[in-house]
Design a protein around this motif. Structure first.
Motif, PDB file in Angstrom:
ATOM      1  N   ALA A 172       5.922   7.968  -7.270  1.00  0.00           N
ATOM      2  CA  ALA A 172       4.740   7.079  -7.622  1.00  0.00           C
ATOM      3  C   ALA A 172       4.490   6.303  -6.280  1.00  0.00           C
ATOM      4  CB  ALA A 172       5.308   5.992  -8.615  1.00  0.00           C
ATOM      5  N   LEU A 173       3.173   6.339  -5.781  1.00  0.00           N
ATOM      6  CA  LEU A 173       3.092   5.556  -4.752  1.00  0.00           C
ATOM      7  C   LEU A 173       1.980   4.279  -5.201  1.00  0.00           C
ATOM      8  CD1 LEU A 173       1.191   8.657  -3.012  1.00  0.00           C
ATOM      9  CD2 LEU A 173       3.631   7.770  -2.920  1.00  0.00           C
ATOM     10  N   PHE A 174       2.418   3.062  -4.197  1.00  0.00           N
ATOM     11  CA  PHE A 174       1.802   1.898  -4.247  1.00  0.00           C
ATOM     12  C   PHE A 174       1.475   1.610  -3.211  1.00  0.00           C
ATOM     13  CE2 PHE A 174       5.448   2.442  -7.352  1.00  0.00           C
ATOM     14  CZ  PHE A 174       4.701   2.152  -8.650  1.00  0.00           C
ATOM     15  N   LEU A 175       0.076   1.045  -2.961  1.00  0.00           N
ATOM     16  CA  LEU A 175      -0.514   0.477  -1.830  1.00  0.00           C
ATOM     17  C   LEU A 175      -0.987  -0.728  -1.949  1.00  0.00           C
ATOM     18  CD1 LEU A 175      -2.214   0.951   0.801  1.00  0.00           C
ATOM     19  CD2 LEU A 175      -4.053   1.764  -0.460  1.00  0.00           C
ATOM     20  N   SER A 203      11.212   8.190  -8.306  1.00  0.00           N
ATOM     21  CA  SER A 203      10.968   7.915  -6.769  1.00  0.00           C
ATOM     22  C   SER A 203       9.718   7.296  -6.548  1.00  0.00           C
ATOM     23  CB  SER A 203      10.739   9.347  -6.329  1.00  0.00           C
ATOM     24  OG  SER A 203      10.569   9.159  -4.779  1.00  0.00           O
ATOM     25  N   ARG A 204       9.585   6.142  -5.775  1.00  0.00           N
ATOM     26  CA  ARG A 204       8.765   5.470  -5.507  1.00  0.00           C
ATOM     27  C   ARG A 204       8.624   5.008  -3.970  1.00  0.00           C
ATOM     28  NH1 ARG A 204      11.177   0.803  -9.610  1.00  0.00           N
ATOM     29  NH2 ARG A 204      13.229   1.807  -9.192  1.00  0.00           N
ATOM     30  N   ILE A 205       7.367   5.164  -3.587  1.00  0.00           N
ATOM     31  CA  ILE A 205       6.840   4.955  -2.026  1.00  0.00           C
ATOM     32  C   ILE A 205       6.028   3.908  -2.045  1.00  0.00           C
ATOM     33  CG2 ILE A 205       6.222   5.828  -0.251  1.00  0.00           C
ATOM     34  CD1 ILE A 205       7.114   8.511  -0.776  1.00  0.00           C
ATOM     35  N   LEU A 206       6.331   2.760  -1.237  1.00  0.00           N
ATOM     36  CA  LEU A 206       5.341   1.760  -1.036  1.00  0.00           C
ATOM     37  C   LEU A 206       4.919   1.618   0.301  1.00  0.00           C
ATOM     38  CD1 LEU A 206       4.469  -1.359  -1.743  1.00  0.00           C
ATOM     39  CD2 LEU A 206       6.526  -2.079  -0.574  1.00  0.00           C
ATOM     40  N   LEU A 207       3.559   1.618   0.252  1.00  0.00           N
ATOM     41  CA  LEU A 207       2.395   1.921   1.592  1.00  0.00           C
ATOM     42  C   LEU A 207       2.010   0.521   1.653  1.00  0.00           C
ATOM     43  CD1 LEU A 207       0.511   5.108   0.331  1.00  0.00           C
ATOM     44  CD2 LEU A 207       2.757   4.998   1.613  1.00  0.00           C
ATOM     45  N   VAL A 208       2.053   0.100   2.980  1.00  0.00           N
ATOM     46  CA  VAL A 208       1.908  -1.469   3.506  1.00  0.00           C
ATOM     47  C   VAL A 208       1.012  -1.563   4.636  1.00  0.00           C
ATOM     48  CG1 VAL A 208       2.615  -3.766   3.753  1.00  0.00           C
ATOM     49  CG2 VAL A 208       3.734  -2.407   2.154  1.00  0.00           C
ATOM     50  N   MET A 258       0.387  -4.256   7.009  1.00  0.00           N
ATOM     51  CA  MET A 258       1.447  -5.613   7.363  1.00  0.00           C
ATOM     52  C   MET A 258       0.051  -6.478   8.280  1.00  0.00           C
ATOM     53  SD  MET A 258       4.298  -6.723   6.911  1.00  0.00           S
ATOM     54  CE  MET A 258       4.362  -8.460   7.102  1.00  0.00           C
ATOM     55  N   GLY A 259      -0.765  -5.759   8.838  1.00  0.00           N
ATOM     56  CA  GLY A 259      -1.474  -6.401   9.568  1.00  0.00           C
ATOM     57  C   GLY A 259      -2.690  -7.422   8.773  1.00  0.00           C
ATOM     58  N   GLY A 260      -2.810  -7.240   7.560  1.00  0.00           N
ATOM     59  CA  GLY A 260      -3.627  -7.773   6.547  1.00  0.00           C
ATOM     60  C   GLY A 260      -3.187  -8.587   5.614  1.00  0.00           C
ATOM     61  N   ALA A 261      -1.717  -8.864   5.988  1.00  0.00           N
ATOM     62  CA  ALA A 261      -1.122  -9.856   4.686  1.00  0.00           C
ATOM     63  C   ALA A 261      -1.305 -11.171   4.804  1.00  0.00           C
ATOM     64  CB  ALA A 261       0.539  -9.577   5.146  1.00  0.00           C
ATOM     65  N   GLY A 262      -1.684 -11.542   6.137  1.00  0.00           N
ATOM     66  CA  GLY A 262      -2.093 -13.088   6.246  1.00  0.00           C
ATOM     67  C   GLY A 262      -1.140 -14.098   5.777  1.00  0.00           C
ATOM     68  N   GLY A 263      -1.624 -15.091   4.784  1.00  0.00           N
ATOM     69  CA  GLY A 263      -0.611 -16.030   4.520  1.00  0.00           C
ATOM     70  C   GLY A 263       0.441 -15.570   3.580  1.00  0.00           C
ATOM     71  N   MET A 264       0.190 -14.374   2.979  1.00  0.00           N
ATOM     72  CA  MET A 264       1.329 -13.622   2.330  1.00  0.00           C
ATOM     73  C   MET A 264       2.417 -12.887   3.016  1.00  0.00           C
ATOM     74  SD  MET A 264       0.608 -14.845  -0.856  1.00  0.00           S
ATOM     75  CE  MET A 264       1.783 -13.692  -1.652  1.00  0.00           C
ATOM     76  N   TRP A 320       2.072   0.402   8.237  1.00  0.00           N
ATOM     77  CA  TRP A 320       1.252   0.430   9.437  1.00  0.00           C
ATOM     78  C   TRP A 320       1.007  -1.106   9.949  1.00  0.00           C
ATOM     79  CZ3 TRP A 320       0.027   2.419   4.721  1.00  0.00           C
ATOM     80  CH2 TRP A 320      -0.883   1.925   4.053  1.00  0.00           C
ATOM     81  N   ILE A 321       1.163  -1.211  11.378  1.00  0.00           N
ATOM     82  CA  ILE A 321       1.097  -2.442  12.060  1.00  0.00           C
ATOM     83  C   ILE A 321       0.490  -2.361  13.210  1.00  0.00           C
ATOM     84  CG2 ILE A 321       3.210  -2.114  13.101  1.00  0.00           C
ATOM     85  CD1 ILE A 321       3.669  -5.042  12.462  1.00  0.00           C
ATOM     86  N   PRO A 322      -0.623  -3.276  13.693  1.00  0.00           N
ATOM     87  CA  PRO A 322      -1.166  -3.299  14.983  1.00  0.00           C
ATOM     88  C   PRO A 322       0.025  -3.016  16.037  1.00  0.00           C
ATOM     89  CG  PRO A 322      -1.991  -5.095  13.494  1.00  0.00           C
ATOM     90  CD  PRO A 322      -0.832  -4.408  13.045  1.00  0.00           C
TER      91      PRO A 322
END
Length: 214
Positions: free
Chosen positions: A3-6, A48-53, A55-61, A82-84
């Motif tokens: 299962a993929l979570f974005l 099975s779970r994979i989290l796609l994130v 990070m550069g768009g998280a802002g205040g969160m 993924w991150i800048p």
């Protein structure tokens, strides 16, 4: 297929990732808000779970997202972030939070699919590790240590944290020492660079603009 979570609040990058993942006939659940993401990841019954994130768009969160990334290790969720490129200390921090794969945001279009396939593949075989190889793994940061780091980044002093936690100043210093050891921070200037990156990510996008740049 796992299962993929974005989680990617920025509309453009969310569209790119969705296209790349579904192009491989994988199912994907995309979320714009962190509460909805955490609810679905924790409530999933998938083996099975994979989290796609993004990070550069998280802002205040960003702080809450970092805590969640650390927490999901306990329920055996693999994380791909993924991150800048201009955030080297954040990359080190993510490594200590059990993130399985980190890629540069600028290379997302070419790096995402290979990284994801690597994570999917690791769920189908057992990898035997030699003792000396295991010793080379980075020291992990605990949830408490992560909270301490995030509180330093928010501007709290060691004394203020000790008072709020009803512990001694020496305990806060010990946690800080562990954080620096895990991140290989050797100077006060490096410590400030680490805190500055957290502040920059947190303030990059305001809560009122949860989609980020289009």
């Amino acid at each position: 297929m796992p299962a993929l979570f974005l989680y990617e609040p920025r509309m453009l990058l969310r569209t790119v990732v969705t296209h790349l993942v579904t192009e491989e006939n994988a199912t994907l659940q995309a979320f714009q808000t962190l509460p909805h993401l955490t609810e679905h990841v924790r409530g999933s019954s998938a083996d099975s779970r994979i989290l796609l994130v993004g990070m550069g768009g998280a802002g205040g969160m960003a702080s809450d997202l970092l805590r969640f990334i650390r927490e999901v290790k306990a329920i055996k969720v693999k994380t791909l972030v993924w991150i800048p490129a201009q955030y080297p200390w954040m990359r080190k921090l993510l490594n200590t939070l059990y993130v399985a794969k980190i890629i540069d945001e600028d290379n997302l279009a070419t790096a995402l699919q290979p990284a994801l396939q690597e994570l999917i593949g690791t769920g189908t075989r057992t990898v035997l590790k030699r003792p000396h190889a295991m010793a080379q793994h980075p020291r992990r940061i605990t949830l408490t240590e992560l909270d301490i780091l995030l509180q330093f980044a928010s501007g709290l002093s060691s004394r203020e944290m000790a008072d709020s936690r009803q512990c001694s100043y020496k305990t806060i210093f010990s946690w800080k020492h562990n954080i620096c050891a895990a991140l290989n921070i050797n100077t006060y200037a490096q410590w400030l660079e680490m805190l500055a990156e957290i502040v920059q990510l947190t303030s990059m996008y305001h809560a009122g603009n949860s989609y980020g740049p289009l």
